[in-house]
Design a protein around this motif. Sequence first.
Motif, PDB file in Angstrom:
ATOM      1  N   GLY A  62       0.821  -1.202   0.000  1.00 20.76           N
ATOM      2  CA  GLY A  62       0.000   0.000   0.000  1.00 20.76           C
ATOM      3  C   GLY A  62       0.859   1.257   0.000  1.00 20.76           C
ATOM      4  O   GLY A  62       0.507   2.260  -0.625  1.00 20.76           O
ATOM      5  N   THR A  63       1.970   1.183   0.708  1.00 25.41           N
ATOM      6  CA  THR A  63       2.893   2.319   0.742  1.00 25.41           C
ATOM      7  C   THR A  63       3.406   2.633  -0.661  1.00 25.41           C
ATOM      8  O   THR A  63       3.386   3.789  -1.102  1.00 25.41           O
ATOM      9  N   THR A  87      -3.275   9.318  10.895  1.00 26.10           N
ATOM     10  CA  THR A  87      -3.249   8.211   9.952  1.00 26.10           C
ATOM     11  C   THR A  87      -1.989   7.407  10.199  1.00 26.10           C
ATOM     12  O   THR A  87      -1.143   7.785  11.018  1.00 26.10           O
ATOM     13  N   ASP A 159      -6.220   7.664  -0.163  1.00 26.36           N
ATOM     14  CA  ASP A 159      -5.597   6.555   0.568  1.00 26.36           C
ATOM     15  C   ASP A 159      -6.730   5.644   1.048  1.00 26.36           C
ATOM     16  O   ASP A 159      -7.417   5.945   2.025  1.00 26.36           O
ATOM     17  N   ALA A 161      -6.343   2.457   1.984  1.00 32.75           N
ATOM     18  CA  ALA A 161      -5.762   1.270   2.626  1.00 32.75           C
ATOM     19  C   ALA A 161      -6.736   0.632   3.613  1.00 32.75           C
ATOM     20  O   ALA A 161      -6.752  -0.585   3.776  1.00 32.75           O
ATOM     21  N   GLN A 162      -7.543   1.460   4.281  1.00 36.35           N
ATOM     22  CA  GLN A 162      -8.475   0.921   5.283  1.00 36.35           C
ATOM     23  C   GLN A 162      -9.919   0.909   4.781  1.00 36.35           C
ATOM     24  O   GLN A 162     -10.830   0.623   5.544  1.00 36.35           O
ATOM     25  N   SER A 183      -4.237  -1.199  -0.062  1.00 34.63           N
ATOM     26  CA  SER A 183      -3.264  -2.075   0.595  1.00 34.63           C
ATOM     27  C   SER A 183      -3.895  -3.439   0.841  1.00 34.63           C
ATOM     28  O   SER A 183      -5.060  -3.527   1.220  1.00 34.63           O
ATOM     29  N   LYS A 188      -5.904  -5.683   6.601  1.00 34.80           N
ATOM     30  CA  LYS A 188      -6.877  -4.834   5.907  1.00 34.80           C
ATOM     31  C   LYS A 188      -8.123  -5.652   5.537  1.00 34.80           C
ATOM     32  O   LYS A 188      -8.137  -6.864   5.695  1.00 34.80           O
TER      33      LYS A 188
HETATM   34  C1  LIG Z   1      -1.851   0.100   6.013  1.00 37.95           C
HETATM   35  C2  LIG Z   1      -1.891   1.493   5.587  1.00 37.95           C
HETATM   36  C3  LIG Z   1      -1.019   1.984   4.596  1.00 37.95           C
HETATM   37  C4  LIG Z   1       0.153   1.226   4.057  1.00 37.95           C
HETATM   38  O1  LIG Z   1      -0.103  -0.003   3.517  1.00 37.95           O
HETATM   39  P1  LIG Z   1       1.047  -1.127   3.479  1.00 37.95           P
HETATM   40  O2  LIG Z   1       0.451  -2.135   2.561  1.00 37.95           O
HETATM   41  O3  LIG Z   1       1.231  -1.636   4.858  1.00 37.95           O
HETATM   42  O4  LIG Z   1       2.268  -0.516   2.920  1.00 37.95           O
HETATM   43  C5  LIG Z   1      -1.192   3.303   4.171  1.00 37.95           C
HETATM   44  N1  LIG Z   1      -2.137   4.085   4.703  1.00 37.95           N
HETATM   45  C6  LIG Z   1      -2.976   3.649   5.650  1.00 37.95           C
HETATM   46  C7  LIG Z   1      -4.026   4.572   6.170  1.00 37.95           C
HETATM   47  C8  LIG Z   1      -2.867   2.354   6.151  1.00 37.95           C
HETATM   48  O5  LIG Z   1      -3.697   1.943   7.112  1.00 37.95           O
END
Ligand SMILES: *Cc1c(COP(=O)(O)O)cnc(C)c1O
Length: 370
Positions: A62-63, A87, A159, A161-162, A183, A188
Amino acid sequence: MKKLIPVTDLTLQNKALKAKIAKEILNLSKNCDFVLGQEVGLFEEDIAKYCGVKYAVGVASGTDALVLSLLALGIGTGDEVITTPFTFIATAEAIVRAGAKPVFCDIKPDTYNIDEDKIEALINSKTKAILPVHLYGLSCNMDKILSIAKKYNLKVAEDCAQSLGSRYNNNMTGSFGKISALSFFPSKNLGCFGDGGAVLTNDEELAKKVRLMRNHGSSDKYKYIMHGFNSRLDTIQAAILRIKLENLDKWVKMRRKNAELYIKLLNGVQGVTLPMESEGYYSSYNYFTIRIKNNRTLLKDALKNEGVSSAIYYPLSLHLQDVFKNLGYSKGNLPNAEAAQEEVLSLPMYPELKTAQIKKIASVIRKALK
Ligand SMILES: *Cc1c(COP(=O)(O)O)cnc(C)c1O
């Protein structure tokens, strides 16, 4: 000591899908198609369709999805990107990795998301983009953010990711911005067996750029047309994610049902603020986070004594982290984020969490705060 109810539990969904996943992994070990194999392209089609966008590009995390998104937008040295300080570090880290400067905007106390009414005051000639984070699975106010972006000609990168599976006015998060990051970290909503991520967009050029960048900028074998990275989603992860994606809607519904029960049972408990979901919002509840004034440590300990884990996301707002000292923020600058870091507590939340477990957790909380 007996096992605590965890905040997230992946063992149950993995157990249910064990046979299917094992078969896929065995197949792959025969074909040895480990890097950018067929499953990656198939998963990209599946996830793009799920999110309601034209293109998805699988990447290593996700990064990386965030970094490649910002770079694809052309963000770099001298640019500013407005984001939330409340965050995971990766959000702001990605801005720095792209060469730009994060500008932190305070959050709303009730949603924990970026306060859309405070964004405009932070915009200047260096501002290039807004990077909202849909925290805990609740969408930001995208209408407002998109209209500010339009007014000042800024890009929006989400973003997500969540927030995979979360909706805002019936559309999936990740389908609003110019580009979005997912991510597949195990905790997740859709987690693989390691690290993984994806970039979403409706823009063919941006998709092309990310596709090149994730693979050393290579257009053809040993032909390079831009500087890139080694940031590919493994074939094996893509294969696992394809199997899991079929269950995602069901899992999100189960999370929402669990949240509904929590809310019903915790309604009216003195000092506890429950997560809120206004009309038009559909949270995927990646985390179920309550807010508790003064007694957080007491409550966390009481839960632990009764066999219940809890977690603090996040205990120190990014504007106060050592790594961002150079940005010049100090305590008091972003009061809503600073209050949230002292008061939030995330309770166990995963699809298979049982009614009896939620009832037990709620009764421990009621008792502890009486
Ligand atoms: C988990 C997360 C990321 C990063 O994802 P990774 O896959 O662990 O690199 C970025 N932003 C938020 C808000 C996250 O919760």
